[in-house]
Design an enzyme around this catalytic site. Structure first.
Site, short mmCIF file in Angstrom:
data_model
loop_
_atom_site.label_atom_id
_atom_site.label_comp_id
_atom_site.label_asym_id
_atom_site.label_seq_id
_atom_site.Cartn_x
_atom_site.Cartn_y
_atom_site.Cartn_z
N HIS A 200 -8.97 -42.61 -9.23
CA HIS A 200 -7.88 -41.50 -8.64
C HIS A 200 -6.50 -41.89 -9.02
O HIS A 200 -6.09 -41.24 -8.92
CB HIS A 200 -8.01 -40.70 -7.39
CG HIS A 200 -7.27 -41.26 -6.66
ND1 HIS A 200 -9.17 -42.32 -5.98
CD2 HIS A 200 -6.81 -40.95 -5.19
CE1 HIS A 200 -7.39 -42.66 -4.94
NE2 HIS A 200 -6.77 -41.73 -4.28
C1 UD1 Z 1 -3.32 -38.10 -2.44
C2 UD1 Z 1 -2.70 -39.17 -1.56
C3 UD1 Z 1 -3.93 -40.53 -2.21
C4 UD1 Z 1 -5.31 -40.56 -1.61
C5 UD1 Z 1 -5.88 -39.52 -2.38
C6 UD1 Z 1 -7.21 -39.29 -2.50
C7 UD1 Z 1 -0.93 -38.71 -1.99
C8 UD1 Z 1 0.59 -39.15 -2.55
N1 UD1 Z 1 -1.99 -39.03 -2.53
O1 UD1 Z 1 -3.42 -38.26 -4.28
O2 UD1 Z 1 -2.89 -41.29 -1.20
O3 UD1 Z 1 -5.86 -41.46 -2.32
O4 UD1 Z 1 -4.99 -38.13 -1.98
O5 UD1 Z 1 -7.87 -37.56 -2.42
O6 UD1 Z 1 -0.46 -38.40 -1.00
N2 UD1 Z 1 -6.01 -30.96 -6.18
C9 UD1 Z 1 -6.78 -29.80 -6.34
N3 UD1 Z 1 -7.63 -29.59 -5.70
C10 UD1 Z 1 -7.58 -30.30 -4.12
C11 UD1 Z 1 -6.48 -31.16 -4.62
C12 UD1 Z 1 -5.64 -31.65 -4.95
O7 UD1 Z 1 -7.75 -29.22 -7.65
O8 UD1 Z 1 -8.17 -29.85 -2.98
C13 UD1 Z 1 -5.38 -31.77 -7.29
C14 UD1 Z 1 -3.96 -31.36 -7.54
O9 UD1 Z 1 -3.70 -30.02 -7.72
C15 UD1 Z 1 -3.55 -32.02 -8.22
C16 UD1 Z 1 -3.89 -33.74 -7.89
O10 UD1 Z 1 -5.16 -32.89 -7.47
O11 UD1 Z 1 -3.13 -31.80 -9.21
C17 UD1 Z 1 -4.00 -34.35 -7.36
O12 UD1 Z 1 -3.96 -33.80 -5.78
P1 UD1 Z 1 -2.60 -34.28 -4.88
O13 UD1 Z 1 -3.03 -34.44 -3.28
O14 UD1 Z 1 -1.57 -34.31 -5.52
O15 UD1 Z 1 -2.54 -36.43 -5.01
P2 UD1 Z 1 -4.26 -37.22 -5.24
O16 UD1 Z 1 -3.96 -37.77 -6.23
O17 UD1 Z 1 -5.65 -36.59 -4.70
#
Ligand code: UD1
Length: 366
Positions: A200
């Site tokens: 991821h």
């Molecule tokens: C975040 C953390 C990362 C951790 C990871 C574990 C930061 C900078 N990064 O990254 O350190 O390893 O979580 O998962 O805080 N999304 C969904 N549903 C959700 C959550 C996210 O669809 O429940 C989608 C969001 O819309 C976004 C993408 O996933 O497009 C990324 O989510 P985001 O929380 O921004 O960062 P992660 O890549 O999950």
């Protein structure tokens, strides 16, 4: 004594759980659990609350997705209001996600003491958003609770007074030790053997050619060993854009994100783990399962010096080579790092309540 715990994203939940339990067992403790809402899908958040036995968050900020600046700013604005209303004695922040740095910055400005659980980790790679979150959070925190001695060294090198640093061990391992007996494989068509894959990191999944090259290699390797890949929401969108054709699920099994108990069981049963996750590098080290990490660096070097982890970067020839070694029974097993035995949260409770939690007087709330 009132402790307010801030969590927001999947990797925070297994870290807060043992600390909440350890503090709850002590007299005179009041605790508030606050969820920023950074992760909001049921399979990224709710299932962890259920499986880890976490209480429902008393405060939910409902922040959701956005750019880093938007997400961090929204957490800050909403968190400030919540923390002012509660005025806790300590705020505890966990790991390195945007929720961690946002809460630490608000507290530092309000002069509310902050303890950072999992302090001091450094990848020395500022292209990673998490590295920036770690650097800033540690500079702003009053008490730095590290999982391993390398964390203490990093902090001292950055000028943080030794009196604020305590090496307590790894709280993720506290949760693993408690829940391993309940670990259960997901209800899915697993073959034997299989390799567990998780991906991821923006550096692996946001650049289409990098993601394509990783997935094509994994597809090739799946001819010899089933790949089991629970797909993070960020990654799912990117894979869909590539339009790749995957082999049958018997060979390449794509799953929705799995719960904590399922993830532990998958790691324990896997021949090897191929990942870019921080937590999985640690869990596989504890379990002694060879871990091939698709990153150029790691902020968790003890998983390499002690554990079963090896850095592969994006060198797909190296991945092929190391994977074949695992298939031939020559995978790295390693040993457990010091203080990764399941009692880190006890040590944290002792420090917070034992009166030796150092907070510089000028940083205490007025
Ligand atoms: C975040 C953390 C990362 C951790 C990871 C574990 C930061 C900078 N990064 O990254 O350190 O390893 O979580 O998962 O805080 N999304 C969904 N549903 C959700 C959550 C996210 O669809 O429940 C989608 C969001 O819309 C976004 C993408 O996933 O497009 C990324 O989510 P985001 O929380 O921004 O960062 P992660 O890549 O999950």
């Amino acid at each position: 004594m009132h402790f307010l715990h801030v969590v927001g994203a999947r990797p925070n939940f297994m870290k807060v759980a043992p600390v909440l339990r350890a503090l709850a067992a002590r007299p005179g403790v009041v605790q508030t659990l606050l969820h920023t809402g950074q992760h909001y899908d049921a399979n990224m958040s709710d299932i962890f609350f259920e499986q880890l036995g976490l209480p429902r968050p008393e405060i939910s900020l409902g922040v959701g997705s956005g750019s880093h600046a938007q997400q961090t700013a929204q957490i800050m604005a909403r968190f400030e209001e919540a923390v002012l209303a509660r005025s806790p004695d300590w705020v505890l922040v966990y790991g390195d996600v945007n929720s961690t740095v946002a809460a630490a910055l608000v507290c530092a400005k309000l002069r509310i003491p902050v303890a950072h659980v999992e302090a001091g980790l450094r990848s020395f790679d500022r292209d990673m958003p998490e590295e920036l979150n770690r650097l800033v959070t540690d500079q702003l925190s009053d008490l730095l609770l590290t999982p391993s001695a390398d964390g203490d060294e990093n902090l001292r090198r950055e000028g943080i007074p030794a009196a604020r640093i305590r090496c307590v061990g790894n709280v993720m391992i506290d949760t693993l030790v408690r829940l391993l007996p309940q670990a259960r494989l997901p209800d899915a068509a697993l073959s034997s053997p299989f390799a567990l894959v998780t991906l991821h990191r923006p550096s692996n999944v946001d650049e289409p050619e990098t993601l394509r090259s990783i997935l094509e290699t994994l597809i090739e390797l799946s001819a010899d060993c089933q790949m089991v890949f629970p797909v993070h929401p960020r990654t799912r969108r990117r894979i869909a854009d590539l339009g790749l054709t995957f082999p049958s699920p018997r060979q390449f099994l794509l799953l929705e994100p799995v719960g904590y108990l399922e993830c532990l069981a998958l790691q324990r049963s896997a021949l090897t783990v191929i990942t870019d996750s921080g937590g999985i590098q640690e869990e596989s080290t504890y379990l002694g399962v060879p871990c091939l990490t698709l990153r150029e660096n790691t902020e968790r070097p003890v998983t390499i010096t002690h554990g079963s982890n090896q850095l592969i970067g994006t060198d797909m020839d190296l991945l092929q080579h190391e994977f074949r070694k695992v298939l031939n029974g020559q995978g790295k097993r390693g040993r457990r790092p010091p203080l990764w035995e399941g009692r880190a949260s006890e040590r944290i409770a002792e420090i917070l309540l034992g009166g030796d939690a150092v907070v510089a007087p000028e940083r205490r709330a007025a």
